[in-house]
Design a protein around this motif. Structure first.
Motif, PDB file in Angstrom:
ATOM      1  N   SER A   9       0.831  -1.206   0.000  1.00  0.00           N
ATOM      2  CA  SER A   9       0.000   0.000   0.000  1.00  0.00           C
ATOM      3  C   SER A   9       0.861   1.249   0.000  1.00  0.00           C
ATOM      4  N   SER A  10       0.249   2.358  -0.383  1.00  0.00           N
ATOM      5  CA  SER A  10       0.904   3.662  -0.313  1.00  0.00           C
ATOM      6  C   SER A  10      -0.082   4.694   0.203  1.00  0.00           C
ATOM      7  N   THR A  11       0.443   5.675   0.907  1.00  0.00           N
ATOM      8  CA  THR A  11      -0.347   6.815   1.352  1.00  0.00           C
ATOM      9  C   THR A  11       0.440   8.088   1.046  1.00  0.00           C
ATOM     10  N   ILE A  12      -0.270   9.201   0.969  1.00  0.00           N
ATOM     11  CA  ILE A  12       0.395  10.495   0.930  1.00  0.00           C
ATOM     12  C   ILE A  12      -0.136  11.320   2.093  1.00  0.00           C
TER      13      ILE A  12
ATOM     14  N   LYS B 139       5.182  10.787   0.679  1.00  0.00           N
ATOM     15  CA  LYS B 139       4.610   9.521   0.220  1.00  0.00           C
ATOM     16  C   LYS B 139       5.231   8.399   1.049  1.00  0.00           C
ATOM     17  N   THR B 140       4.385   7.530   1.595  1.00  0.00           N
ATOM     18  CA  THR B 140       4.837   6.385   2.364  1.00  0.00           C
ATOM     19  C   THR B 140       4.359   5.117   1.675  1.00  0.00           C
ATOM     20  N   THR B 141       5.293   4.205   1.421  1.00  0.00           N
ATOM     21  CA  THR B 141       4.958   2.947   0.743  1.00  0.00           C
ATOM     22  C   THR B 141       5.320   1.778   1.637  1.00  0.00           C
ATOM     23  N   LYS B 142       4.423   0.811   1.707  1.00  0.00           N
ATOM     24  CA  LYS B 142       4.685  -0.422   2.432  1.00  0.00           C
ATOM     25  C   LYS B 142       4.834  -1.549   1.431  1.00  0.00           C
ATOM     26  N   ASP B 143       5.933  -2.293   1.567  1.00  0.00           N
ATOM     27  CA  ASP B 143       6.217  -3.428   0.686  1.00  0.00           C
ATOM     28  C   ASP B 143       6.379  -4.686   1.528  1.00  0.00           C
ATOM     29  N   LEU B 144       6.029  -5.792   0.933  1.00  0.00           N
ATOM     30  CA  LEU B 144       6.192  -7.103   1.545  1.00  0.00           C
ATOM     31  C   LEU B 144       7.414  -7.775   0.922  1.00  0.00           C
ATOM     32  N   VAL B 145       8.269  -8.333   1.746  1.00  0.00           N
ATOM     33  CA  VAL B 145       9.414  -9.077   1.216  1.00  0.00           C
ATOM     34  C   VAL B 145       8.913 -10.471   0.837  1.00  0.00           C
ATOM     35  N   VAL B 146       9.036 -10.768  -0.442  1.00  0.00           N
ATOM     36  CA  VAL B 146       8.545 -12.037  -0.972  1.00  0.00           C
ATOM     37  C   VAL B 146       9.717 -13.010  -1.042  1.00  0.00           C
TER      38      VAL B 146
ATOM     39  N   SER C 105      -3.223  16.160   6.285  1.00  0.00           N
ATOM     40  CA  SER C 105      -4.268  15.229   5.865  1.00  0.00           C
ATOM     41  C   SER C 105      -3.579  14.059   5.185  1.00  0.00           C
ATOM     42  N   THR C 106      -4.031  12.858   5.504  1.00  0.00           N
ATOM     43  CA  THR C 106      -3.450  11.647   4.924  1.00  0.00           C
ATOM     44  C   THR C 106      -4.481  10.984   4.018  1.00  0.00           C
ATOM     45  N   TYR C 107      -4.025  10.557   2.859  1.00  0.00           N
ATOM     46  CA  TYR C 107      -4.880   9.926   1.864  1.00  0.00           C
ATOM     47  C   TYR C 107      -4.331   8.541   1.555  1.00  0.00           C
ATOM     48  N   ARG C 108      -5.198   7.550   1.630  1.00  0.00           N
ATOM     49  CA  ARG C 108      -4.797   6.152   1.424  1.00  0.00           C
ATOM     50  C   ARG C 108      -5.084   5.705   0.001  1.00  0.00           C
ATOM     51  N   ASN C 109      -4.697   4.478  -0.275  1.00  0.00           N
ATOM     52  CA  ASN C 109      -4.961   3.810  -1.549  1.00  0.00           C
ATOM     53  C   ASN C 109      -4.320   4.511  -2.746  1.00  0.00           C
ATOM     54  N   VAL C 110      -3.100   5.003  -2.556  1.00  0.00           N
ATOM     55  CA  VAL C 110      -2.360   5.626  -3.643  1.00  0.00           C
ATOM     56  C   VAL C 110      -1.796   4.517  -4.531  1.00  0.00           C
ATOM     57  N   SER C 111      -1.911   4.698  -5.813  1.00  0.00           N
ATOM     58  CA  SER C 111      -1.454   3.696  -6.776  1.00  0.00           C
ATOM     59  C   SER C 111       0.049   3.447  -6.657  1.00  0.00           C
ATOM     60  N   SER C 112       0.463   2.246  -6.964  1.00  0.00           N
ATOM     61  CA  SER C 112       1.881   1.891  -6.864  1.00  0.00           C
ATOM     62  C   SER C 112       2.734   2.559  -7.933  1.00  0.00           C
ATOM     63  N   ASN C 113       2.131   2.958  -9.034  1.00  0.00           N
ATOM     64  CA  ASN C 113       2.911   3.523 -10.145  1.00  0.00           C
ATOM     65  C   ASN C 113       2.715   5.030 -10.312  1.00  0.00           C
ATOM     66  N   VAL C 114       2.259   5.709  -9.282  1.00  0.00           N
ATOM     67  CA  VAL C 114       2.044   7.158  -9.351  1.00  0.00           C
ATOM     68  C   VAL C 114       3.390   7.881  -9.416  1.00  0.00           C
ATOM     69  N   THR C 115       3.430   8.981 -10.154  1.00  0.00           N
ATOM     70  CA  THR C 115       4.673   9.743 -10.276  1.00  0.00           C
ATOM     71  C   THR C 115       4.689  10.883  -9.252  1.00  0.00           C
ATOM     72  N   ALA C 116       5.875  11.411  -9.019  1.00  0.00           N
ATOM     73  CA  ALA C 116       6.021  12.543  -8.095  1.00  0.00           C
ATOM     74  C   ALA C 116       5.251  13.760  -8.616  1.00  0.00           C
ATOM     75  N   ALA C 117       5.257  13.973  -9.916  1.00  0.00           N
ATOM     76  CA  ALA C 117       4.531  15.102 -10.498  1.00  0.00           C
ATOM     77  C   ALA C 117       3.026  14.968 -10.280  1.00  0.00           C
TER      78      ALA C 117
ATOM     79  N   ALA D 264       0.731  17.543  -8.066  1.00  0.00           N
ATOM     80  CA  ALA D 264      -0.447  18.192  -8.653  1.00  0.00           C
ATOM     81  C   ALA D 264      -1.683  17.990  -7.784  1.00  0.00           C
ATOM     82  N   VAL D 265      -1.869  16.771  -7.300  1.00  0.00           N
ATOM     83  CA  VAL D 265      -3.024  16.479  -6.454  1.00  0.00           C
ATOM     84  C   VAL D 265      -2.917  17.208  -5.119  1.00  0.00           C
TER      85      VAL D 265
END
Length: 72
Positions: A8-11, A64-71, A30-42, A46-47
């Motif tokens: 998951s990612s949040t901003i 931007k905070t991203t959580k990853d799982l080690v597979v 304000s924190t917003y969840r469900n940010v796409s994994s391929n979103v760009t900094a631009a 803008a948002v």
């Protein structure tokens, strides 16, 4: 070899809401969840500026905070 799997990612958008009695900034966020994994900094920039633009506050920064799982 192990890889990362996107979870998951949040901003979090930070903005200035005023100053206190000591003239120190009062910072809101304000924190917003469900940010796409391929979103760009631009796109995030803008948002974030558009969201703060809907208020009377001054935009400060976005994190931007991203959580990853080690597979295995």
């Amino acid at each position: 070899m192990n890889d990362f799997g996107f979870l998951s990612s949040t901003i979090t958008v930070y903005f200035e809401t005023g100053v206190d009695a000591n003239d120190d900034l009062i910072i809101g966020s304000s924190t917003y969840r469900n940010v796409s994994s391929n979103v760009t900094a631009a796109q995030i920039q803008a948002v974030a500026t558009a969201l703060v633009g809907l208020t009377d506050y001054t935009y400060l920064e976005t994190v931007k905070t991203t959580k990853d799982l080690v597979v295995a």
